[in-house]
Design a protein around this motif. Sequence first.
Motif, mmCIF file in Angstrom:
data_model
loop_
_atom_site.group_PDB
_atom_site.id
_atom_site.type_symbol
_atom_site.label_atom_id
_atom_site.label_comp_id
_atom_site.label_asym_id
_atom_site.label_seq_id
_atom_site.Cartn_x
_atom_site.Cartn_y
_atom_site.Cartn_z
ATOM 1 N N GLY A 61 0.786 -1.222 0.000
ATOM 2 C CA GLY A 61 0.000 0.000 0.000
ATOM 3 C C GLY A 61 0.821 1.276 0.000
ATOM 4 N N LEU A 62 1.968 1.263 0.661
ATOM 5 C CA LEU A 62 2.826 2.451 0.677
ATOM 6 C C LEU A 62 3.334 2.755 -0.735
ATOM 7 C CD1 LEU A 62 3.835 4.580 2.618
ATOM 8 C CD2 LEU A 62 5.818 3.142 3.077
ATOM 9 N N SER A 63 3.674 1.723 -1.486
ATOM 10 C CA SER A 63 4.099 1.912 -2.879
ATOM 11 C C SER A 63 2.947 2.425 -3.732
ATOM 12 C CB SER A 63 4.636 0.607 -3.455
ATOM 13 O OG SER A 63 5.780 0.191 -2.745
ATOM 14 N N VAL A 64 1.752 1.917 -3.475
ATOM 15 C CA VAL A 64 0.565 2.390 -4.193
ATOM 16 C C VAL A 64 0.333 3.863 -3.877
ATOM 17 C CG1 VAL A 64 -1.959 2.180 -4.390
ATOM 18 C CG2 VAL A 64 -0.540 0.119 -4.268
ATOM 19 N N LEU A 65 0.428 4.208 -2.609
ATOM 20 C CA LEU A 65 0.256 5.592 -2.183
ATOM 21 C C LEU A 65 1.247 6.514 -2.899
ATOM 22 C CD1 LEU A 65 -0.903 7.803 -0.314
ATOM 23 C CD2 LEU A 65 0.604 6.940 1.485
ATOM 24 N N LYS A 66 2.502 6.112 -2.935
ATOM 25 C CA LYS A 66 3.529 6.921 -3.598
ATOM 26 C C LYS A 66 3.250 7.067 -5.097
ATOM 27 C CE LYS A 66 7.188 5.857 -0.302
ATOM 28 N NZ LYS A 66 8.432 5.097 -0.072
ATOM 29 N N THR A 81 -4.711 0.006 8.267
ATOM 30 C CA THR A 81 -3.643 -0.955 8.534
ATOM 31 C C THR A 81 -3.800 -1.594 9.906
ATOM 32 O OG1 THR A 81 -1.231 -1.250 8.593
ATOM 33 C CG2 THR A 81 -2.103 0.820 9.462
ATOM 34 N N GLY A 82 -3.225 -2.748 10.056
ATOM 35 C CA GLY A 82 -3.171 -3.413 11.352
ATOM 36 C C GLY A 82 -1.905 -3.044 12.101
ATOM 37 N N ASN A 83 -1.057 -2.250 11.464
ATOM 38 C CA ASN A 83 0.233 -1.870 12.021
ATOM 39 C C ASN A 83 0.188 -0.398 12.431
ATOM 40 O OD1 ASN A 83 2.889 -1.223 12.516
ATOM 41 N ND2 ASN A 83 3.671 -2.051 10.598
ATOM 42 N N ASP A 84 0.396 -0.129 13.711
ATOM 43 C CA ASP A 84 0.370 1.263 14.176
ATOM 44 C C ASP A 84 1.784 1.822 14.385
ATOM 45 O OD1 ASP A 84 1.022 -0.126 16.440
ATOM 46 O OD2 ASP A 84 -0.478 0.812 17.721
ATOM 47 N N ASP A 85 2.719 1.381 13.565
ATOM 48 C CA ASP A 85 4.110 1.818 13.630
ATOM 49 C C ASP A 85 4.212 3.323 13.370
ATOM 50 O OD1 ASP A 85 6.753 2.308 11.817
ATOM 51 O OD2 ASP A 85 7.139 0.830 13.395
ATOM 52 N N GLN A 86 4.891 4.034 14.239
ATOM 53 C CA GLN A 86 5.001 5.496 14.142
ATOM 54 C C GLN A 86 5.731 5.934 12.873
ATOM 55 O OE1 GLN A 86 3.458 7.606 16.316
ATOM 56 N NE2 GLN A 86 4.035 9.256 14.935
ATOM 57 N N ASP A 87 6.744 5.189 12.449
ATOM 58 C CA ASP A 87 7.470 5.562 11.230
ATOM 59 C C ASP A 87 6.574 5.476 9.997
ATOM 60 O OD1 ASP A 87 9.805 6.076 12.632
ATOM 61 O OD2 ASP A 87 10.573 4.034 12.365
ATOM 62 N N ILE A 88 5.756 4.429 9.937
ATOM 63 C CA ILE A 88 4.808 4.274 8.830
ATOM 64 C C ILE A 88 3.797 5.422 8.862
ATOM 65 C CG2 ILE A 88 2.962 2.839 7.864
ATOM 66 C CD1 ILE A 88 5.671 1.587 7.401
ATOM 67 N N PHE A 89 3.286 5.713 10.052
ATOM 68 C CA PHE A 89 2.341 6.817 10.220
ATOM 69 C C PHE A 89 2.959 8.126 9.718
ATOM 70 C CE2 PHE A 89 0.801 10.430 12.686
ATOM 71 C CZ PHE A 89 -0.564 10.349 12.452
ATOM 72 N N ASN A 90 4.201 8.397 10.113
ATOM 73 C CA ASN A 90 4.879 9.630 9.703
ATOM 74 C C ASN A 90 5.062 9.698 8.188
ATOM 75 O OD1 ASN A 90 5.058 10.473 12.361
ATOM 76 N ND2 ASN A 90 7.144 9.725 12.630
ATOM 77 N N GLU A 91 5.440 8.579 7.590
ATOM 78 C CA GLU A 91 5.638 8.571 6.143
ATOM 79 C C GLU A 91 4.317 8.805 5.402
ATOM 80 O OE1 GLU A 91 8.045 6.268 2.640
ATOM 81 O OE2 GLU A 91 8.030 5.401 4.639
ATOM 82 N N CYS A 92 3.255 8.159 5.871
ATOM 83 C CA CYS A 92 1.935 8.355 5.257
ATOM 84 C C CYS A 92 1.479 9.797 5.416
ATOM 85 C CB CYS A 92 0.909 7.408 5.884
ATOM 86 S SG CYS A 92 1.145 5.682 5.433
ATOM 87 N N THR A 93 1.746 10.373 6.574
ATOM 88 C CA THR A 93 1.363 11.767 6.821
ATOM 89 C C THR A 93 2.115 12.699 5.875
ATOM 90 O OG1 THR A 93 0.882 11.266 9.135
ATOM 91 C CG2 THR A 93 1.246 13.571 8.588
ATOM 92 N N LYS A 94 3.399 12.456 5.676
ATOM 93 C CA LYS A 94 4.190 13.271 4.752
ATOM 94 C C LYS A 94 3.660 13.174 3.328
ATOM 95 C CE LYS A 94 8.486 13.098 7.347
ATOM 96 N NZ LYS A 94 9.821 12.494 7.417
ATOM 97 N N LEU A 95 3.072 12.026 3.003
ATOM 98 C CA LEU A 95 2.512 11.821 1.668
ATOM 99 C C LEU A 95 1.088 12.362 1.561
ATOM 100 C CD1 LEU A 95 3.965 8.266 1.013
ATOM 101 C CD2 LEU A 95 4.525 10.362 -0.239
ATOM 102 N N GLY A 96 0.603 12.979 2.624
ATOM 103 C CA GLY A 96 -0.669 13.689 2.558
ATOM 104 C C GLY A 96 -1.917 12.855 2.688
#
Length: 124
Positions: A61-66, A81-96
């Motif tokens: 999904g992150l690749s799809v988002l990008k 997502t089932g993953n609440d990882d802060q780094d993933i959250f931050n990257e998704c937030t940066k991608l809007g």
Amino acid sequence: MTRVMIVDDSEESRSLLKDFLLAHNHNVVAEASDGIEAIEKYYSSKPELIFLDLVMPNLDGLSVLKKIRSQDHSSKIIVITGNDDQDIFNECTKLGVLAFLVKPFNLNDVLDIIYFSNEITLMK
């Protein structure tokens, strides 16, 4: 009525969200079970809002988002997502992304997010 695409490799999750959205008068214009299918259906169905799972086969999904972001900066995307990882959250937030829902989530929150996304559209 919002035109929605649901991207999740879990048929059960897609079905549950689709039924809920249809019951609340939203139009589910496309569903995809993997990232490659998601990109194809995004361009063919032109949804106003995308519910995007991050962990999927073929293309995550992150690749799809990008990929979507590289072509369309205004797309409204809600990450699921089932993953609440802060780094993933931050990257998704940066991608809007519009919102970040961690499974299991309250379906009523989905309505709030859709309402909020429509308000953003009206303000433009």
